[in-house]
Design a protein around this motif. Sequence first.
Motif: not given
Length: 584
Positions: A450-453, A559-564
Amino acid sequence: MAQEIYHRSEWGNPNEQWGNVYLNADLTNELYKRASEYENSWVTDQLLNGVGTKPSIILTPTAYEDGVLNSVKPNKTLGSELVTNGTFDTDSDWTKQTGWAISGGVANYDFTSDAKYIRQTLLNGGFVSGKTYRINFEITTGTAYMYINSNGGSLISLNTYSVGSYSLYTTASANGSDLLIYGRNTGGTAFSIDNVSVKEIIDADFDFTRGSSATRVNELGLVQDVTETNLPRINYTDGKGSLLLEPQSTNLVTYSEDFSEWTRNTTNIDTPSNVTQTNPSGGSESGFININNGVSATKFIYKSISTTSSIHTQSVFFKYHSRQWVQLLSGGTTHYANFDIQNGVVGNVLGCTATIEDYGSGWYKCTATLSSASTPTNMVIAVLDDDATSRLPNSTGTGSYYVWGAQVEALSYATSYIPTNGSTVTRLADVCNNSGSSDLINSTEGVLYAEVSALADDLTNRSISISDGSTNNRVNILYSNSTNQIRVIVVVGGSTKFDQNYNVTSITDIHKIAVKYKADDFALWVDGVERLTDTSGTIFTQDTLNELAFNIGGGILPFYGNVKCLAVFKEALSDTELQKLTTI
């Protein structure tokens, strides 16, 4: 159009054969052909060409439609054969009506009787509504004018076929256990058919729901309404596209853009009004706060809010006109946060945390969060002469501000803007699940990447998983309920085999995270470095894991966040591959 998109990637260094153009046109174009909407600020094929081993599922937030977030697979994966005796080796397994005969390894239609069929009950229950299938067949002699359907009433094909091999793709509109092939005595000749095959196409698309409208920041940097209630949001706050997943939240400010509905505390401020000034959504109108008198006095406007939560976050957009400093606070509390909206700087803060974000064209989003204040009764925008060291200080100067998009949420951080016009408005939570299958996920070994923030370091568990749809068998990447902590967990048959934590400077920054799982070989990689390992532990039996989802398994701890980017690999990658995969 898809080919044009293929040439627009902005990611990577073309000198290293990354970016500029996608490296796999066929896969990229297939992805866009399946989607009603697509965007391209993040390369779809970065993982397909970044490591030697290819992922079985890769999600980059580029292609989507109402209710679906599309992902792509390096290879088209097919399910098991649903037809018995599709080669017609024997005169069996098919029900034949008048005009049909099976002999010589083919099924023959005599072109005399009209609309007569051969029929077979398919294996595994046949067609399932909503699933996609590939139907192969070969016309060996003649010209076939025929139609194919299922007993659920779904027309699959009505066409004329000359000698040759054909592949049809169809998404079932209803359940149907049988395949029916009809011969017609118009528009063709007698014909023979062979090699009939029906297989499900195993996709990895996500089901997406939200149930309400929402906003995002689009590629132009504008706050845009997404009125479709189940349309995924690709957000460009940092200039690159990310899938935005947020919890439910309510804007408690009933008039977020019409500041003529707000109250002024003194005649030293003009009645709040709206004026012609481009706002962060690209609209032509913004609020205007004008201080008309230089006498020394407290000067502010406010709007009443109703909440039972003492934890709340205020956010509002400001643009400098002739006044540099502004203060945010809530009625009935002792906090304040000062903002320099000419230079984009947070000033003095008391009893809260504050941030300021540049939205371009002179607009700044100013945010203040309180976690221990008394329950607020108002949202207050106060006039400052300078970076004051007190709440609601006297102001002596004149001047004015542009203002837009006021919001108060009962959360410990600000979410995307929720417009209101006369009442509070609730944006429902983003839910993104049900991707993958046991054909695409290897239970005995693999990697979840995962590439996430995170949206905030809010001390809650937020998870991504491959699982069996429960918490008993799962591989998890999650932000934990400890500050700035990344955690990975592997649970086999209800027993934890790998559970490790790694702390980063900030989980609101993008991180590349991979968890490798294999019998007696577990590892966590973060940002190009192997952080933690375990060389002891059993693993799942084959075909245990079958779902990729933005939760811990079973739909909990979303999951709550930003997913690249998100990917599943069916092999336990080498250290060299994992280093390349996760290096920032």
